[in-house]
Design an enzyme around this catalytic site. Structure first.
Site, mmCIF file in Angstrom:
data_model
loop_
_atom_site.group_PDB
_atom_site.id
_atom_site.type_symbol
_atom_site.label_atom_id
_atom_site.label_comp_id
_atom_site.label_asym_id
_atom_site.label_seq_id
_atom_site.Cartn_x
_atom_site.Cartn_y
_atom_site.Cartn_z
ATOM 1 N N CYS A 2 0.839 -1.068 0.129
ATOM 2 C CA CYS A 2 0.209 -0.120 0.216
ATOM 3 C C CYS A 2 0.763 1.104 0.222
ATOM 4 O O CYS A 2 2.171 1.448 -0.348
ATOM 5 C CB CYS A 2 -1.072 -0.077 1.050
ATOM 6 S SG CYS A 2 -1.936 -1.759 1.479
ATOM 7 N N ARG A 27 1.682 2.135 -6.122
ATOM 8 C CA ARG A 27 1.669 0.926 -5.092
ATOM 9 C C ARG A 27 0.572 0.046 -4.728
ATOM 10 O O ARG A 27 0.618 -0.894 -4.361
ATOM 11 C CB ARG A 27 2.444 1.243 -3.609
ATOM 12 C CG ARG A 27 4.051 2.465 -3.798
ATOM 13 C CD ARG A 27 4.225 3.001 -2.754
ATOM 14 N NE ARG A 27 4.256 2.094 -1.727
ATOM 15 C CZ ARG A 27 5.726 1.343 -1.225
ATOM 16 N NH1 ARG A 27 5.850 1.607 -1.671
ATOM 17 N NH2 ARG A 27 5.377 0.655 -0.242
ATOM 18 N N TRP A 84 -3.834 -1.463 -1.653
ATOM 19 C CA TRP A 84 -3.498 -2.960 -2.371
ATOM 20 C C TRP A 84 -4.004 -4.217 -1.311
ATOM 21 O O TRP A 84 -3.314 -4.106 -1.094
ATOM 22 C CB TRP A 84 -1.991 -2.932 -2.826
ATOM 23 C CG TRP A 84 -1.462 -4.304 -3.599
ATOM 24 C CD1 TRP A 84 -0.877 -5.293 -2.799
ATOM 25 C CD2 TRP A 84 -1.715 -4.473 -5.163
ATOM 26 N NE1 TRP A 84 -0.690 -6.347 -4.135
ATOM 27 C CE2 TRP A 84 -1.008 -5.851 -5.419
ATOM 28 C CE3 TRP A 84 -2.081 -3.749 -6.021
ATOM 29 C CZ2 TRP A 84 -0.646 -6.102 -6.850
ATOM 30 C CZ3 TRP A 84 -2.425 -4.090 -6.977
ATOM 31 C CH2 TRP A 84 -1.351 -5.441 -7.350
ATOM 32 N N ASN A 110 1.112 -0.100 6.022
ATOM 33 C CA ASN A 110 0.956 -0.764 4.797
ATOM 34 C C ASN A 110 1.802 -2.506 5.436
ATOM 35 O O ASN A 110 2.944 -2.215 5.898
ATOM 36 C CB ASN A 110 2.443 -0.252 4.289
ATOM 37 C CG ASN A 110 3.241 -0.640 3.278
ATOM 38 O OD1 ASN A 110 2.786 -2.130 2.061
ATOM 39 N ND2 ASN A 110 4.192 -0.006 3.097
ATOM 40 N N GLY A 111 1.631 -3.386 4.965
ATOM 41 C CA GLY A 111 2.506 -4.612 5.060
ATOM 42 C C GLY A 111 0.841 -5.234 6.076
ATOM 43 O O GLY A 111 -0.502 -5.828 5.156
ATOM 44 N N GLU A 490 11.902 -19.581 -19.348
ATOM 45 C CA GLU A 490 11.547 -18.190 -19.496
ATOM 46 C C GLU A 490 12.941 -17.159 -19.531
ATOM 47 O O GLU A 490 12.548 -16.302 -20.299
ATOM 48 C CB GLU A 490 11.077 -17.911 -17.473
ATOM 49 C CG GLU A 490 10.980 -16.898 -17.151
ATOM 50 C CD GLU A 490 10.140 -15.831 -17.079
ATOM 51 O OE1 GLU A 490 9.462 -16.640 -18.431
ATOM 52 O OE2 GLU A 490 10.037 -14.977 -17.277
ATOM 53 N N LYS A 494 12.099 -13.800 -22.234
ATOM 54 C CA LYS A 494 12.559 -12.227 -21.425
ATOM 55 C C LYS A 494 13.604 -11.591 -22.305
ATOM 56 O O LYS A 494 12.539 -10.757 -22.928
ATOM 57 C CB LYS A 494 13.498 -12.697 -19.925
ATOM 58 C CG LYS A 494 12.538 -12.791 -18.860
ATOM 59 C CD LYS A 494 11.979 -11.656 -18.718
ATOM 60 C CE LYS A 494 10.584 -11.880 -18.561
ATOM 61 N NZ LYS A 494 9.521 -12.457 -17.920
ATOM 62 N N GLU A 497 11.024 -11.187 -25.494
ATOM 63 C CA GLU A 497 9.786 -9.714 -25.152
ATOM 64 C C GLU A 497 10.150 -8.630 -24.886
ATOM 65 O O GLU A 497 10.224 -7.381 -25.657
ATOM 66 C CB GLU A 497 9.277 -10.305 -23.304
ATOM 67 C CG GLU A 497 7.930 -11.117 -23.542
ATOM 68 C CD GLU A 497 7.867 -11.716 -21.791
ATOM 69 O OE1 GLU A 497 6.948 -10.812 -21.701
ATOM 70 O OE2 GLU A 497 8.585 -11.593 -21.412
ATOM 71 N N HIS A 513 18.287 -33.087 -31.145
ATOM 72 C CA HIS A 513 16.997 -33.726 -32.612
ATOM 73 C C HIS A 513 16.706 -32.561 -33.380
ATOM 74 O O HIS A 513 15.263 -32.114 -33.868
ATOM 75 C CB HIS A 513 15.754 -34.453 -31.680
ATOM 76 C CG HIS A 513 16.062 -35.153 -30.736
ATOM 77 N ND1 HIS A 513 16.648 -36.232 -31.201
ATOM 78 C CD2 HIS A 513 16.264 -35.380 -29.353
ATOM 79 C CE1 HIS A 513 16.833 -37.499 -30.497
ATOM 80 N NE2 HIS A 513 17.133 -36.739 -29.162
ATOM 81 N N LYS A 612 0.555 -5.301 -20.308
ATOM 82 C CA LYS A 612 0.748 -6.016 -19.005
ATOM 83 C C LYS A 612 -0.925 -6.835 -19.049
ATOM 84 O O LYS A 612 0.102 -8.334 -18.266
ATOM 85 C CB LYS A 612 0.307 -4.975 -18.152
ATOM 86 C CG LYS A 612 0.949 -5.460 -17.181
ATOM 87 C CD LYS A 612 1.937 -5.791 -16.850
ATOM 88 C CE LYS A 612 2.186 -6.711 -15.342
ATOM 89 N NZ LYS A 612 3.513 -7.061 -15.183
HETATM 90 C C1 G6P Z 1 0.989 -11.132 -20.621
HETATM 91 C C2 G6P Z 1 2.127 -10.614 -20.158
HETATM 92 C C3 G6P Z 1 3.275 -11.925 -19.616
HETATM 93 C C4 G6P Z 1 2.424 -12.465 -18.808
HETATM 94 C C5 G6P Z 1 1.339 -13.190 -19.874
HETATM 95 C C6 G6P Z 1 0.377 -13.618 -18.684
HETATM 96 O O1 G6P Z 1 1.303 -11.371 -22.312
HETATM 97 O O2 G6P Z 1 3.064 -9.576 -20.819
HETATM 98 O O3 G6P Z 1 4.665 -10.829 -18.930
HETATM 99 O O4 G6P Z 1 3.260 -13.331 -18.465
HETATM 100 O O5 G6P Z 1 0.194 -12.006 -20.259
HETATM 101 O O6 G6P Z 1 -0.588 -13.150 -17.911
HETATM 102 P P1 G6P Z 1 -0.956 -13.255 -16.829
HETATM 103 O O7 G6P Z 1 -1.870 -12.220 -15.956
HETATM 104 O O8 G6P Z 1 -2.196 -14.667 -17.434
HETATM 105 O O9 G6P Z 1 0.233 -14.227 -15.282
#
Ligand code: G6P
Length: 617
Positions: A2, A27, A84, A110-111, A490, A494, A497, A513, A612
């Site tokens: 928060c 936040r 939050w 906050n916490g 991953e 990354k 992306e 293969h 996002k």
């Molecule tokens: C989007 C974001 C990724 C995320 C994916 C799944 O593509 O850019 O960073 O991993 O969605 O999102 P979620 O909210 O379901 O984890």
């Protein structure tokens, strides 16, 4: 995570609080509120003492701001909070500030208060009345109980009673010019100016009013008036501290001095991981009531199905391995977008887990709806309280990584991995498939994982240098085996992306293969090869690609001497348990991808074509 802002001085505080909250909205943003010591000319919210006026609203700060426009609140001392949610829905009753029974004391926090349930029961028996579902509400009642004409000493007593994390700020109508603050673990800074003094979760919240700040350490308390700042250590002794001056502009300040949100979020991972364990690992025991399963249901479980997309899918792959290894329950993992169209079978005694940081991804939502229509019980793992997935699931396990602004997931991913470990351990224990010693060993190793992540982050320069040397290559292969494979996948995701370079994450044993045909002097191979049972195997795979002239960068464990003979670059991570390497290996891979993208001049916070949360199919 928060946001907190407070002011006392010779200016009217309403606008200062609202401006501060707007700066802190990143936040948390499910509800917000202020409490001002006023002459009672604002909206009286049913308080018996009209001196403290509280106005709070669910939703964005804009809604609170609109509400405040119609109210005359003249006070010069007040506190503000943007929430939050962790305990209790994001609604108006649960929004902060919270009051004691008399309405004389208002608190923001906050916490997480870990022992709030027992404190609440105790206080209820003593006659205190509660109106929200939050853990925070025990705080004003404790202050009321301990308040012997001095709010500061009540706060110091309260700190001895509670277990948990965060920051607490309180005001009392009986001490109308004072703000009392306590920092347990979360950030809190003091802003000082000739027009008054401020408390805030971070510097940007009040940067437009002052550039002079004082930091507060864990377990310190503070008393502010308009012209005086006092700081006390955990024993209550006065501490002297000199203000420092910042020269940040507002935008760079919101990023906490980091160049991008992504880098800031990578560096917040020790905190996100620790917060996600908090309250769940207590005194060597695992508390997972959120799963909402009886012991009998847990013991009878015969299968777990996990669905997810993107980075969350990689957390699911780690979950599969850890649950199968520790709890001995078969786990099936599907991409959400595939699951719903493949006529899945939903069996009895099968638990369905959906992982999604945003809680809004349409493919995951559709897969949940599909599974529900076939009779499945759904557990959501998400970072966003009140998100659609959270609402549509039977139970929710929240990751407490705090809001993630960068489009690609970093700190939410490591928080998801922690939840996977906890689920694996939980079922292993309930099903009697793990011995007490092993159980304790894992828990104590998990507890120090945040420090090990920090130790890697402290050496970011080494990764930057490797990125500086390799960013011009056009093909990257990330290789791993067993727990290293999701990290390799991953890493490739990354890099794709944020840098737009072609990258593949592959099982090292599968190279022969197909992908080995891609390998030449224009290729970088990133080997994820901690000291686990498949280390020797992957070392041979790395030698194979080295023979095809690829440049080799390996992530290994400290003490490793063999890899250096083959690899062009190595980065060493701290030792941990085999299963926990999955979380440690991901940190260097994130930083490496980040620095490659920065070398190429990419916008890492908002990469092209990505969003996002993806709410279209
Ligand atoms: C989007 C974001 C990724 C995320 C994916 C799944 O593509 O850019 O960073 O991993 O969605 O999102 P979620 O909210 O379901 O984890």
């Amino acid at each position: 995570m928060c946001g907190i802002v407070a002011y006392t001085g010779n200016m009217k505080c309403k606008d200062i609080l609202i401006n501060g909250l707007k700066r802190l909205e990143y936040r948390g943003y499910d509800s917000a509120g202020i409490a001002v010591i006023s002459n009672g000319t604002g909206r009286n919210t049913g308080l018996t003492n009209p001196e403290i006026v509280v106005v709070k609203e669910a939703g964005k700060i804009r809604i609170l701001e609109d509400e405040l426009k119609n109210l005359k609140i003249d006070g010069n001392c007040g506190i503000g909070h943007t929430r939050w949610a962790t305990h209790g829905e994001p609604n108006k009753a649960n929004a902060h500030p919270h009051l004691d029974c008399s309405g004389n004391i208002a608190v923001i926090h906050n916490g997480i208060i870990e022992n709030y349930a027992e404190l609440r029961e105790e206080l209820k028996k003593e006659g205190h009345r509660f109106i929200s579902e939050t853990d925070t509400e025990v705080l004003p009642h404790l202050l009321e109980k301990y308040n012997d004409k001095d709010l500061l000493s009540a706060m110091q007593k309260l700190l001895k009673k509670i277990k948990g994390s965060g920051t607490i700020v309180a005001i009392s109508a009986s001490q109308p010019k004072e703000i009392i603050g306590a920092r347990i673990t979360s950030p809190l800074v003091i802003g000082v100016s000739k027009n008054g003094n401020f408390l805030a979760s971070d510097i940007p919240a009040v940067l437009e009013y002052t550039k002079n700040f004082i930091t507060i350490n864990d377990f310190e308390t503070v008393r502010l008036t308009g012209d005086k700042v006092e700081i006390f250590d955990r024993e209550g002794k006065k501490v002297k501290r000199v203000p420092f001056r910042v020269n940040w502009d507002i935008v760079s300040a919101e990023k906490g001095g980091y160049e991008d949100f992504m880098l800031k979020e990578i560096f917040e991972q020790p905190y996100g991981v620790e917060e996600t364990m908090r309250g769940r690992l207590i005194d060597g025991k695992l508390n997972f009531d959120e799963l909402n399963l009886s012991d009998k249901q847990a013991r009878r479980l015969r299968k777990i199905q996990i669905i997810a997309c993107g980075t969350s899918y990689h957390a699911a792959l780690i979950g599969k391995q850890v649950i199968e290894r520790w709890a001995k329950i078969p786990v099936e993992v599907d991409l959400s977008s595939e699951y719903r169209y493949r006529s899945p079978l939903v069996e009895e005694d099968c638990l369905f887990i959906a992982i999604t940081q945003s809680g809004e991804t349409i493919d995951t939502l559709a897969a949940i709806r599909e599974a529900k229509s076939r009779g499945a019980k759904i557990v959501a793992v998400t970072n966003v309280v009140g998100s659609t997935v959270a609402r549509e699931s039977d139970s929710v396990i929240y990751t407490h990584a705090g809001p993630e602004i960068g489009v690609c997931a970093t700190k939410t991913f490591t928080a998801q991995i922690i939840v996977m470990y906890l689920i694996g351990l939980y079922f292993a224990w309930k099903k009697g498939n793990i011995g007490e010693n092993k159980f304790k060993e894992i828990i104590s190793e998990l507890k120090i994982i945040p420090d090990k992540i920090q130790a890697i982050l402290d050496r970011e320069d080494e990764l930057k240098k490797i990125a500086d040397k390799t960013y011009k290559y056009t093909c990257f292969l990330f290789l791993g085996r067993v727990f290293g494979l999701p990290a390799a996948m991953e890493g490739a995701l990354k890099l794709k992306e944020i840098s737009y370079i072609h990258a593949e994450g592959y099982a090292a044993g599968e190279m022969k293969h197909g992908p080995i045909a891609l390998t030449d002097e224009k290729t970088v191979v990133v080997g994820i090869m901690p000291a686990d049972t498949v280390y020797e195997k992957i070392l041979s795979n790395i030698q194979e690609v080295k023979a095809r002239k690829a440049t080799i960068f390996c992530i290994v464990t400290e003490g490793d001497k063999k890899t250096e003979k083959t690899a062009d670059y190595v980065f060493k991570i701290p030792k941990t348990l085999e299963e926990l390497y999955a979380i440690l290996t991901i940190i260097p891979v994130q930083l490496y991808s980040y620095y490659i993208a920065k070398n190429l001049g990419r916008n890492v916070d908002q990469p092209r074509n990505l969003a996002k949360s993806v709410t279209v199919e």
